[in-house]
Design a protein around this motif. Structure first.
Motif, PDB file in Angstrom:
ATOM      1  N   ARG A   1       0.828  -1.203   0.000  1.00 57.06           N
ATOM      2  CA  ARG A   1       0.000   0.000   0.000  1.00 57.06           C
ATOM      3  C   ARG A   1       0.862   1.254   0.000  1.00 57.06           C
ATOM      4  O   ARG A   1       1.905   1.295   0.654  1.00 57.06           O
ATOM      5  CB  ARG A   1      -0.895   0.043   1.251  1.00 57.06           C
ATOM      6  CG  ARG A   1      -1.970  -1.005   1.304  1.00 57.06           C
ATOM      7  CD  ARG A   1      -2.799  -0.830   2.574  1.00 57.06           C
ATOM      8  NE  ARG A   1      -4.013  -1.623   2.544  1.00 57.06           N
ATOM      9  CZ  ARG A   1      -4.097  -2.872   2.986  1.00 57.06           C
ATOM     10  NH1 ARG A   1      -3.037  -3.457   3.532  1.00 57.06           N
ATOM     11  NH2 ARG A   1      -5.239  -3.541   2.893  1.00 57.06           N
ATOM     12  N   SER A   2       0.386   2.295  -0.675  1.00 61.74           N
ATOM     13  CA  SER A   2       1.061   3.584  -0.609  1.00 61.74           C
ATOM     14  C   SER A   2       0.713   4.273   0.702  1.00 61.74           C
ATOM     15  O   SER A   2      -0.408   4.127   1.212  1.00 61.74           O
ATOM     16  CB  SER A   2       0.632   4.476  -1.777  1.00 61.74           C
ATOM     17  OG  SER A   2       1.030   3.918  -3.013  1.00 61.74           O
ATOM     18  N   PRO A   3       1.654   5.041   1.294  1.00 60.79           N
ATOM     19  CA  PRO A   3       1.348   5.811   2.499  1.00 60.79           C
ATOM     20  C   PRO A   3       0.206   6.795   2.241  1.00 60.79           C
ATOM     21  O   PRO A   3      -0.022   7.221   1.099  1.00 60.79           O
ATOM     22  CB  PRO A   3       2.663   6.544   2.796  1.00 60.79           C
ATOM     23  CG  PRO A   3       3.704   5.754   2.088  1.00 60.79           C
ATOM     24  CD  PRO A   3       3.050   5.195   0.865  1.00 60.79           C
ATOM     25  N   TRP A   4      -0.493   7.160   3.314  1.00 57.88           N
ATOM     26  CA  TRP A   4      -1.677   7.998   3.161  1.00 57.88           C
ATOM     27  C   TRP A   4      -1.343   9.343   2.522  1.00 57.88           C
ATOM     28  O   TRP A   4      -2.125   9.858   1.723  1.00 57.88           O
ATOM     29  CB  TRP A   4      -2.361   8.193   4.508  1.00 57.88           C
ATOM     30  CG  TRP A   4      -3.662   8.919   4.365  1.00 57.88           C
ATOM     31  CD1 TRP A   4      -4.000  10.139   4.852  1.00 57.88           C
ATOM     32  CD2 TRP A   4      -4.815   8.450   3.648  1.00 57.88           C
ATOM     33  NE1 TRP A   4      -5.281  10.471   4.493  1.00 57.88           N
ATOM     34  CE2 TRP A   4      -5.802   9.445   3.753  1.00 57.88           C
ATOM     35  CE3 TRP A   4      -5.102   7.285   2.933  1.00 57.88           C
ATOM     36  CZ2 TRP A   4      -7.063   9.311   3.169  1.00 57.88           C
ATOM     37  CZ3 TRP A   4      -6.355   7.153   2.347  1.00 57.88           C
ATOM     38  CH2 TRP A   4      -7.318   8.163   2.469  1.00 57.88           C
ATOM     39  N   ARG A   5      -0.206   9.904   2.828  1.00 59.04           N
ATOM     40  CA  ARG A   5       0.139  11.190   2.217  1.00 59.04           C
ATOM     41  C   ARG A   5       0.235  11.065   0.704  1.00 59.04           C
ATOM     42  O   ARG A   5      -0.220  11.952  -0.045  1.00 59.04           O
ATOM     43  CB  ARG A   5       1.456  11.727   2.785  1.00 59.04           C
ATOM     44  CG  ARG A   5       1.901  13.042   2.134  1.00 59.04           C
ATOM     45  CD  ARG A   5       3.054  13.680   2.855  1.00 59.04           C
ATOM     46  NE  ARG A   5       2.641  14.168   4.167  1.00 59.04           N
ATOM     47  CZ  ARG A   5       3.447  14.816   4.994  1.00 59.04           C
ATOM     48  NH1 ARG A   5       4.712  15.044   4.654  1.00 59.04           N
ATOM     49  NH2 ARG A   5       3.005  15.241   6.159  1.00 59.04           N
ATOM     50  N   GLU A   6       0.817   9.973   0.215  1.00 59.20           N
ATOM     51  CA  GLU A   6       0.902   9.756  -1.232  1.00 59.20           C
ATOM     52  C   GLU A   6      -0.485   9.543  -1.824  1.00 59.20           C
ATOM     53  O   GLU A   6      -0.783  10.026  -2.932  1.00 59.20           O
ATOM     54  CB  GLU A   6       1.806   8.578  -1.548  1.00 59.20           C
ATOM     55  CG  GLU A   6       1.971   8.330  -3.039  1.00 59.20           C
ATOM     56  CD  GLU A   6       2.867   7.160  -3.352  1.00 59.20           C
ATOM     57  OE1 GLU A   6       2.922   6.769  -4.548  1.00 59.20           O
ATOM     58  OE2 GLU A   6       3.519   6.627  -2.437  1.00 59.20           O
ATOM     59  N   VAL A   7      -1.330   8.809  -1.117  1.00 62.94           N
ATOM     60  CA  VAL A   7      -2.697   8.591  -1.590  1.00 62.94           C
ATOM     61  C   VAL A   7      -3.413   9.922  -1.761  1.00 62.94           C
ATOM     62  O   VAL A   7      -4.046  10.188  -2.788  1.00 62.94           O
ATOM     63  CB  VAL A   7      -3.478   7.680  -0.618  1.00 62.94           C
ATOM     64  CG1 VAL A   7      -4.942   7.579  -1.030  1.00 62.94           C
ATOM     65  CG2 VAL A   7      -2.848   6.295  -0.568  1.00 62.94           C
ATOM     66  N   THR A   8      -3.318  10.766  -0.748  1.00 59.78           N
ATOM     67  CA  THR A   8      -4.022  12.047  -0.820  1.00 59.78           C
ATOM     68  C   THR A   8      -3.436  12.955  -1.900  1.00 59.78           C
ATOM     69  O   THR A   8      -4.174  13.659  -2.597  1.00 59.78           O
ATOM     70  CB  THR A   8      -3.979  12.772   0.534  1.00 59.78           C
ATOM     71  OG1 THR A   8      -2.622  12.979   0.936  1.00 59.78           O
ATOM     72  CG2 THR A   8      -4.680  11.965   1.602  1.00 59.78           C
TER      73      THR A   8
END
Length: 247
Positions: free
Chosen positions: A141-148
């Protein structure tokens, strides 16, 4: 065995926190890890993100080369599904293909909740019917910051952010969500998802996810096969896609 273009499920199962409503196939997170999410971090490198849990159908859009595949959670092609809501997902992905391809690199997939059909929660959606909650390559999974940054900046809707930073207890999370949450729920919000991210010398990695579902939640209570009543659509285009041809 049904065909899976990726050779795997598009999304796996998430363990439950203590007190969460579970089904026969569900499992709980270990007490030690549950405390890391809800009470005390192991050290300063732990980072907790808590998001509203939405109640729809888990789906994915995967980029294979320059092609885009609309998939169900089990990894099968949504366009071939006997389920109308899944076929609507395939149609929606095709109509928004440029948006997906602009974000996804070959081998990546975006996973989220398809809210067109009400399963156990009705929504007065203030946005489009897809809410993206993960950006993945294989099982990473990509980190949440990258997702956002990647999905949010491209105009995709993300789950409501309840909390970010230190661990936060279930009771506090549910209180912050209130009755309707962030996505126009007309019935009590289902729960929340905790993401544990870990900073190390290589950067940030997602270590695990866990969820809490309120104890009185009944899965699929609004589906016609369970309720005996007509389907409730949170969103539906005027002309739904036809059923797949029978071979």
């Amino acid at each position: 065995m049904a065909f899976r273009p990726l050779g795997r499920r598009a999304y796996g199962s998430i363990p439950h926190l203590p007190g969460s409503r579970t089904g026969p196939a569900d499992r709980h997170l270990s007490p030690a890890l549950a405390r890391t999410l809800t009470q005390r971090a192991r050290d300063a490198r732990d980072h907790v993100v808590v998001l509203e849990k939405l109640d729809g159908s888990c789906v994915a859009a995967a980029r294979v080369g320059d092609s885009l595949l609309a998939l169900g959670r089990e990894g099968q092609l949504a366009a071939h599904s006997a389920n109308e809501a899944r076929r609507l997902w395939a149609t929606w992905v095709a109509r928004h293909a440029e948006r997906f391809l602009a974000v996804l690199r070959p081998g990546e997939r975006v996973v989220g909740e398809w809210l067109a059909l009400a399963h156990g929660t009705r929504y007065a959606l203030p946005h489009e019917p897809f809410v993206a909650f993960d950006l993945m390559r294989d099982e990473a999974r990509s980190p949440w910051r990258e997702v956002t940054e990647r999905l949010g900046n491209a105009g995709f809707v993300l789950p409501g952010l309840v909390h970010e930073g230190a661990p936060l207890a279930v009771e506090a999370v549910m209180e912050r969500l209130g009755g309707a949450g962030f996505h126009g729920a007309l019935d009590p919000v289902e729960g929340a998802v905790w993401r544990l991210e870990r900073r190390d010398a290589q950067g940030v990695r997602v270590e695990l996810l866990a969820k809490y579902v309120r104890p009185d939640k009944v899965d699929g209570s609004l589906l016609p096969e369970n309720s005996g009543r007509p389907a409730h659509w949170n969103w539906r285009p005027e002309a739904p896609p036809p059923p797949p041809e029978m071979s």
